[in-house]
Design a protein around this motif. Structure first.
Motif, PDB file in Angstrom:
ATOM      1  N   ASP A   1      12.585 -28.808 -24.783  1.00 16.96           N
ATOM      2  CA  ASP A   1      13.944 -29.026 -23.409  1.00 16.96           C
ATOM      3  C   ASP A   1      13.694 -28.862 -21.267  1.00 16.96           C
ATOM      4  OD1 ASP A   1      15.826 -29.909 -25.615  1.00 16.96           O
ATOM      5  OD2 ASP A   1      16.878 -27.437 -25.610  1.00 16.96           O
ATOM      6  N   ALA A   2      12.149 -28.371 -21.929  1.00 11.60           N
ATOM      7  CA  ALA A   2      11.205 -28.674 -20.764  1.00 11.60           C
ATOM      8  C   ALA A   2      10.688 -29.421 -19.701  1.00 11.60           C
ATOM      9  CB  ALA A   2      10.661 -26.572 -20.151  1.00 11.60           C
ATOM     10  N   THR A   3      10.717 -29.395 -18.594  1.00  8.06           N
ATOM     11  CA  THR A   3       9.426 -30.427 -18.124  1.00  8.06           C
ATOM     12  C   THR A   3       9.128 -29.690 -16.972  1.00  8.06           C
ATOM     13  OG1 THR A   3       9.851 -32.948 -17.747  1.00  8.06           O
ATOM     14  CG2 THR A   3      11.405 -31.606 -16.728  1.00  8.06           C
ATOM     15  N   GLY A   4       8.128 -30.744 -16.286  1.00  2.62           N
ATOM     16  CA  GLY A   4       7.313 -30.296 -14.838  1.00  2.62           C
ATOM     17  C   GLY A   4       6.828 -28.873 -14.990  1.00  2.62           C
ATOM     18  N   ASP A   5       7.194 -28.460 -13.533  1.00  2.00           N
ATOM     19  CA  ASP A   5       6.074 -27.067 -13.248  1.00  2.00           C
ATOM     20  C   ASP A   5       6.931 -26.249 -14.604  1.00  2.00           C
ATOM     21  OD1 ASP A   5       4.392 -28.494 -10.961  1.00  2.00           O
ATOM     22  OD2 ASP A   5       6.159 -27.540  -9.649  1.00  2.00           O
ATOM     23  N   PHE A   6       7.930 -25.657 -14.583  1.00  3.28           N
ATOM     24  CA  PHE A   6       8.548 -24.716 -15.601  1.00  3.28           C
ATOM     25  C   PHE A   6       7.910 -24.698 -16.652  1.00  3.28           C
ATOM     26  CE2 PHE A   6      11.908 -23.890 -18.940  1.00  3.28           C
ATOM     27  CZ  PHE A   6      11.188 -22.305 -19.213  1.00  3.28           C
ATOM     28  N   LYS A   7       7.900 -25.770 -17.547  1.00  5.35           N
ATOM     29  CA  LYS A   7       7.044 -26.520 -18.761  1.00  5.35           C
ATOM     30  C   LYS A   7       5.317 -25.931 -18.694  1.00  5.35           C
ATOM     31  CE  LYS A   7       6.495 -29.727 -22.440  1.00  5.35           C
ATOM     32  NZ  LYS A   7       6.871 -30.791 -23.480  1.00  5.35           N
TER      33      LYS A   7
ATOM     34  N   LEU B   1      19.473 -22.921 -13.007  1.00  3.54           N
ATOM     35  CA  LEU B   1      18.665 -23.889 -13.417  1.00  3.54           C
ATOM     36  C   LEU B   1      18.651 -25.729 -12.903  1.00  3.54           C
ATOM     37  CD1 LEU B   1      19.295 -21.784 -15.995  1.00  3.54           C
ATOM     38  CD2 LEU B   1      19.202 -23.873 -16.831  1.00  3.54           C
ATOM     39  N   ASP B   2      17.780 -26.048 -12.961  1.00  6.82           N
ATOM     40  CA  ASP B   2      17.192 -26.988 -12.386  1.00  6.82           C
ATOM     41  C   ASP B   2      17.278 -27.879 -13.339  1.00  6.82           C
ATOM     42  OD1 ASP B   2      17.933 -26.746  -9.564  1.00  6.82           O
ATOM     43  OD2 ASP B   2      15.486 -26.990  -9.068  1.00  6.82           O
ATOM     44  N   LEU B   3      17.615 -29.131 -13.565  1.00  4.36           N
ATOM     45  CA  LEU B   3      17.193 -30.112 -14.587  1.00  4.36           C
ATOM     46  C   LEU B   3      17.681 -31.725 -14.088  1.00  4.36           C
ATOM     47  CD1 LEU B   3      20.002 -27.980 -15.876  1.00  4.36           C
ATOM     48  CD2 LEU B   3      19.629 -29.365 -17.817  1.00  4.36           C
ATOM     49  N   VAL B   4      16.925 -32.514 -14.915  1.00  5.66           N
ATOM     50  CA  VAL B   4      16.178 -33.507 -14.391  1.00  5.66           C
ATOM     51  C   VAL B   4      16.502 -35.162 -15.878  1.00  5.66           C
ATOM     52  CG1 VAL B   4      14.763 -33.275 -12.933  1.00  5.66           C
ATOM     53  CG2 VAL B   4      14.047 -33.619 -14.941  1.00  5.66           C
ATOM     54  N   HIS B   5      17.485 -35.618 -15.453  1.00  3.67           N
ATOM     55  CA  HIS B   5      17.231 -36.450 -16.431  1.00  3.67           C
ATOM     56  C   HIS B   5      16.398 -37.624 -17.020  1.00  3.67           C
ATOM     57  CE1 HIS B   5      20.175 -39.787 -18.139  1.00  3.67           C
ATOM     58  NE2 HIS B   5      20.061 -39.409 -19.031  1.00  3.67           N
TER      59      HIS B   5
ATOM     60  N   GLY C   1      16.493 -40.125 -21.870  1.00  2.23           N
ATOM     61  CA  GLY C   1      17.969 -40.014 -22.250  1.00  2.23           C
ATOM     62  C   GLY C   1      18.483 -38.921 -21.973  1.00  2.23           C
ATOM     63  N   ARG C   2      17.042 -38.040 -21.843  1.00  2.00           N
ATOM     64  CA  ARG C   2      17.857 -36.292 -21.474  1.00  2.00           C
ATOM     65  C   ARG C   2      18.064 -35.250 -20.962  1.00  2.00           C
ATOM     66  NH1 ARG C   2      13.464 -34.067 -25.332  1.00  2.00           N
ATOM     67  NH2 ARG C   2      15.296 -32.076 -25.302  1.00  2.00           N
ATOM     68  N   TRP C   3      18.611 -34.861 -20.968  1.00  2.66           N
ATOM     69  CA  TRP C   3      18.367 -33.499 -19.556  1.00  2.66           C
ATOM     70  C   TRP C   3      17.504 -32.906 -20.136  1.00  2.66           C
ATOM     71  CZ3 TRP C   3      20.771 -34.706 -15.265  1.00  2.66           C
ATOM     72  CH2 TRP C   3      21.087 -35.720 -14.951  1.00  2.66           C
ATOM     73  N   LEU C   4      16.466 -32.084 -19.109  1.00  3.88           N
ATOM     74  CA  LEU C   4      15.201 -31.354 -19.368  1.00  3.88           C
ATOM     75  C   LEU C   4      15.708 -30.337 -18.073  1.00  3.88           C
ATOM     76  CD1 LEU C   4      12.813 -33.897 -20.840  1.00  3.88           C
ATOM     77  CD2 LEU C   4      14.013 -32.806 -22.045  1.00  3.88           C
ATOM     78  N   THR C   5      14.995 -28.938 -18.634  1.00  2.00           N
ATOM     79  CA  THR C   5      15.037 -28.163 -17.931  1.00  2.00           C
ATOM     80  C   THR C   5      13.629 -28.278 -17.174  1.00  2.00           C
ATOM     81  OG1 THR C   5      16.177 -27.095 -18.513  1.00  2.00           O
ATOM     82  CG2 THR C   5      15.194 -25.218 -17.076  1.00  2.00           C
TER      83      THR C   5
END
Length: 163
Positions: free
Chosen positions: A74-80, A145-149, A152-156
């Motif tokens: 459920d993560a993306t970007g720098d956090f992932k 938490l910052d999320l991006v869409h 089709g999913r909201w990822l942290t």
């Protein structure tokens, strides 16, 4: 002749009233659709942020690989990237300390959102047991938490501990 004009005026009036009523109905329907869409987006954001916070605060050394994979899915970007980079070290640390954290989300609220991003504040509790605290200790987390869409999913995309 005045009867013909009166009849014609009535006909024009009915046509104008029909057009105005139809336009108003369409306008109100689009507004209602927009409100439903916005409410669904809010519910999706809250559900995603609650799940992400729960995954982040619920970890068990006996199956840390699965638990960390839940955070990463459920993560993306720098956090992932940061979480994935620390997974090896965290796996050893939680295993050495026999750490178990059972999280529970108490409250979540949206600070801001649009179609592509959101910021959510989450309050979560967890009971943490480990070699230093075998009877467990309660911890409370206040997370931003910052999320991006995406897809089709909201990822942290970011998690910060806030006061």
């Amino acid at each position: 002749m005045s009867r013909a004009l009166t009849g014609k005026a009535w006909s024009v009036g009915l046509v104008v009233a029909t057009v105005l009523t139809t336009a108003l109905t369409i306008w109100l329907s689009l507004g209602l659709f927009g409100q439903r869409e916005a409410e669904q987006r809010r519910q999706d954001i809250l559900a995603a942020s609650r799940q992400s916070a729960l995954n982040f605060t619920s970890l068990d050394y006996r199956h840390y690989d699965r638990d960390s994979a839940n955070v990463l899915k459920d993560a993306t970007g720098d956090f992932k990237k940061q979480f994935a980079a620390q997974t090896g070290q965290l796996t050893r640390l939680v295993a050495e300390n026999k750490s178990v954290s059972e999280g529970q989300v108490l409250e979540a609220g949206i600070v801001r959102y649009d179609e592509h991003s959101a910021r959510v504040l989450v309050v979560a509790d967890s009971k943490v047991t480990n070699t230093a605290a075998p009877d467990g200790e309660a911890r409370t987390y206040r997370l931003q938490l910052d999320l991006v869409h995406r897809g089709g999913r909201w990822l942290t995309s970011d998690v910060e501990f806030v006061g």
